[in-house]
Write a protein that holds these residues in place. Sequence first.
Motif, mmCIF file in Angstrom:
data_model
loop_
_atom_site.group_PDB
_atom_site.id
_atom_site.type_symbol
_atom_site.label_atom_id
_atom_site.label_comp_id
_atom_site.label_asym_id
_atom_site.label_seq_id
_atom_site.Cartn_x
_atom_site.Cartn_y
_atom_site.Cartn_z
ATOM 1 N N MET A 181 21.484 28.574 38.923
ATOM 2 C CA MET A 181 21.251 29.829 38.239
ATOM 3 C C MET A 181 21.962 30.986 38.953
ATOM 4 O O MET A 181 22.506 31.873 38.307
ATOM 5 C CB MET A 181 19.738 30.072 38.168
ATOM 6 N N GLU A 182 21.967 30.930 40.279
ATOM 7 C CA GLU A 182 22.621 31.992 41.049
ATOM 8 C C GLU A 182 24.130 32.011 40.808
ATOM 9 O O GLU A 182 24.743 33.079 40.748
ATOM 10 C CB GLU A 182 22.329 31.810 42.537
ATOM 11 N N ARG A 183 24.715 30.817 40.674
ATOM 12 C CA ARG A 183 26.151 30.736 40.401
ATOM 13 C C ARG A 183 26.490 31.385 39.063
ATOM 14 O O ARG A 183 27.490 32.098 38.958
ATOM 15 C CB ARG A 183 26.605 29.274 40.346
ATOM 16 N N TRP A 184 25.677 31.091 38.048
ATOM 17 C CA TRP A 184 25.930 31.658 36.725
ATOM 18 C C TRP A 184 25.792 33.179 36.744
ATOM 19 O O TRP A 184 26.627 33.889 36.151
ATOM 20 C CB TRP A 184 24.975 31.058 35.694
ATOM 21 N N LEU A 185 24.762 33.670 37.396
ATOM 22 C CA LEU A 185 24.570 35.122 37.461
ATOM 23 C C LEU A 185 25.687 35.797 38.248
ATOM 24 O O LEU A 185 26.163 36.871 37.868
ATOM 25 C CB LEU A 185 23.212 35.446 38.065
ATOM 26 N N GLY A 186 26.098 35.183 39.344
ATOM 27 C CA GLY A 186 27.200 35.734 40.135
ATOM 28 C C GLY A 186 28.508 35.738 39.361
ATOM 29 O O GLY A 186 29.254 36.726 39.383
ATOM 30 N N SER A 187 28.791 34.647 38.660
ATOM 31 C CA SER A 187 30.012 34.572 37.850
ATOM 32 C C SER A 187 29.987 35.593 36.723
ATOM 33 O O SER A 187 30.993 36.237 36.432
ATOM 34 C CB SER A 187 30.179 33.172 37.266
ATOM 35 N N LEU A 188 28.836 35.737 36.094
ATOM 36 C CA LEU A 188 28.692 36.715 35.010
ATOM 37 C C LEU A 188 28.873 38.143 35.530
ATOM 38 O O LEU A 188 29.519 38.981 34.885
ATOM 39 C CB LEU A 188 27.338 36.554 34.333
ATOM 40 N N ALA A 189 28.329 38.432 36.694
ATOM 41 C CA ALA A 189 28.459 39.777 37.271
ATOM 42 C C ALA A 189 29.917 40.078 37.622
ATOM 43 O O ALA A 189 30.418 41.179 37.327
ATOM 44 C CB ALA A 189 27.583 39.900 38.514
ATOM 45 N N ILE A 190 30.614 39.131 38.211
ATOM 46 C CA ILE A 190 32.025 39.338 38.566
ATOM 47 C C ILE A 190 32.869 39.518 37.310
ATOM 48 O O ILE A 190 33.740 40.391 37.250
ATOM 49 C CB ILE A 190 32.537 38.173 39.428
ATOM 50 N N ALA A 191 32.597 38.710 36.282
ATOM 51 C CA ALA A 191 33.343 38.839 35.028
ATOM 52 C C ALA A 191 33.065 40.181 34.363
ATOM 53 O O ALA A 191 33.982 40.813 33.811
ATOM 54 C CB ALA A 191 32.990 37.689 34.089
ATOM 55 N N ALA A 192 31.825 40.655 34.411
ATOM 56 C CA ALA A 192 31.484 41.938 33.803
ATOM 57 C C ALA A 192 32.180 43.087 34.523
ATOM 58 O O ALA A 192 32.684 44.019 33.881
ATOM 59 C CB ALA A 192 29.977 42.136 33.813
ATOM 60 N N VAL A 193 32.228 43.030 35.839
ATOM 61 C CA VAL A 193 32.920 44.071 36.604
ATOM 62 C C VAL A 193 34.408 44.071 36.269
ATOM 63 O O VAL A 193 35.019 45.131 36.083
ATOM 64 C CB VAL A 193 32.685 43.878 38.121
ATOM 65 N N TYR A 194 35.000 42.897 36.151
ATOM 66 C CA TYR A 194 36.432 42.817 35.828
ATOM 67 C C TYR A 194 36.704 43.356 34.423
ATOM 68 O O TYR A 194 37.652 44.124 34.214
ATOM 69 C CB TYR A 194 36.929 41.377 35.957
ATOM 70 N N VAL A 195 35.874 42.976 33.448
ATOM 71 C CA VAL A 195 36.061 43.463 32.074
ATOM 72 C C VAL A 195 35.888 44.980 32.026
ATOM 73 O O VAL A 195 36.658 45.668 31.346
ATOM 74 C CB VAL A 195 35.081 42.741 31.113
ATOM 75 N N LEU A 196 34.920 45.495 32.742
ATOM 76 C CA LEU A 196 34.721 46.951 32.790
ATOM 77 C C LEU A 196 35.930 47.647 33.413
ATOM 78 O O LEU A 196 36.379 48.685 32.923
ATOM 79 C CB LEU A 196 33.444 47.275 33.577
ATOM 80 N N ARG A 197 36.486 47.067 34.449
ATOM 81 C CA ARG A 197 37.663 47.651 35.099
ATOM 82 C C ARG A 197 38.861 47.661 34.157
ATOM 83 O O ARG A 197 39.584 48.650 34.063
ATOM 84 C CB ARG A 197 37.992 46.867 36.363
ATOM 85 N N VAL A 198 39.068 46.548 33.440
ATOM 86 C CA VAL A 198 40.183 46.483 32.492
ATOM 87 C C VAL A 198 39.979 47.504 31.380
ATOM 88 O O VAL A 198 40.919 48.181 30.954
ATOM 89 C CB VAL A 198 40.330 45.051 31.920
ATOM 90 N N TYR A 199 38.766 47.644 30.905
ATOM 91 C CA TYR A 199 38.478 48.596 29.818
ATOM 92 C C TYR A 199 38.693 50.040 30.267
ATOM 93 O O TYR A 199 39.283 50.846 29.551
ATOM 94 C CB TYR A 199 37.049 48.394 29.316
ATOM 95 N N LEU A 200 38.216 50.367 31.454
ATOM 96 C CA LEU A 200 38.313 51.756 31.924
ATOM 97 C C LEU A 200 39.738 52.134 32.326
ATOM 98 O O LEU A 200 40.177 53.252 32.078
ATOM 99 C CB LEU A 200 37.358 51.987 33.092
ATOM 100 N N LEU A 201 40.478 51.225 32.936
ATOM 101 C CA LEU A 201 41.833 51.540 33.377
ATOM 102 C C LEU A 201 42.875 51.321 32.286
ATOM 103 O O LEU A 201 44.025 51.724 32.456
ATOM 104 C CB LEU A 201 42.198 50.691 34.599
ATOM 105 N N GLN A 202 42.486 50.664 31.193
ATOM 106 C CA GLN A 202 43.411 50.359 30.100
ATOM 107 C C GLN A 202 44.671 49.655 30.621
ATOM 108 O O GLN A 202 45.795 50.000 30.283
ATOM 109 C CB GLN A 202 43.806 51.641 29.349
ATOM 110 N N GLY A 203 44.462 48.656 31.438
ATOM 111 C CA GLY A 203 45.578 47.907 31.993
ATOM 112 C C GLY A 203 45.157 46.494 32.339
ATOM 113 O O GLY A 203 44.088 46.041 31.953
ATOM 114 N N PHE A 204 45.996 45.805 33.059
ATOM 115 C CA PHE A 204 45.750 44.451 33.528
ATOM 116 C C PHE A 204 45.641 43.447 32.379
ATOM 117 O O PHE A 204 44.976 42.428 32.494
ATOM 118 C CB PHE A 204 44.482 44.357 34.399
#
Length: 80
Positions: free
Chosen positions: A1-24
Amino acid sequence: MERWLGSLAIAAVYVLRVYLLQGFYIVSYGIGIYILNLLIGFLSPKVDPELEHLDGASLPTKGSDEFRPFIRRLPEFKFW
């Protein structure tokens, strides 16, 4: 369960970064193809039964033989 939550959190941070910077977008596309390749390897059997020539029965014939119906091409540990 911890792996899934950690992976989901990292993916959410990356998607948020791509959305806010409009790049990558190209990097995201490459990462998506890489993850898809890993998923296909994880879901594929190690040996294709249609390509492997079997002499006789493919089930175990002795008590010491181990029957393993599905062996993954990419183990779970390497997939993560």
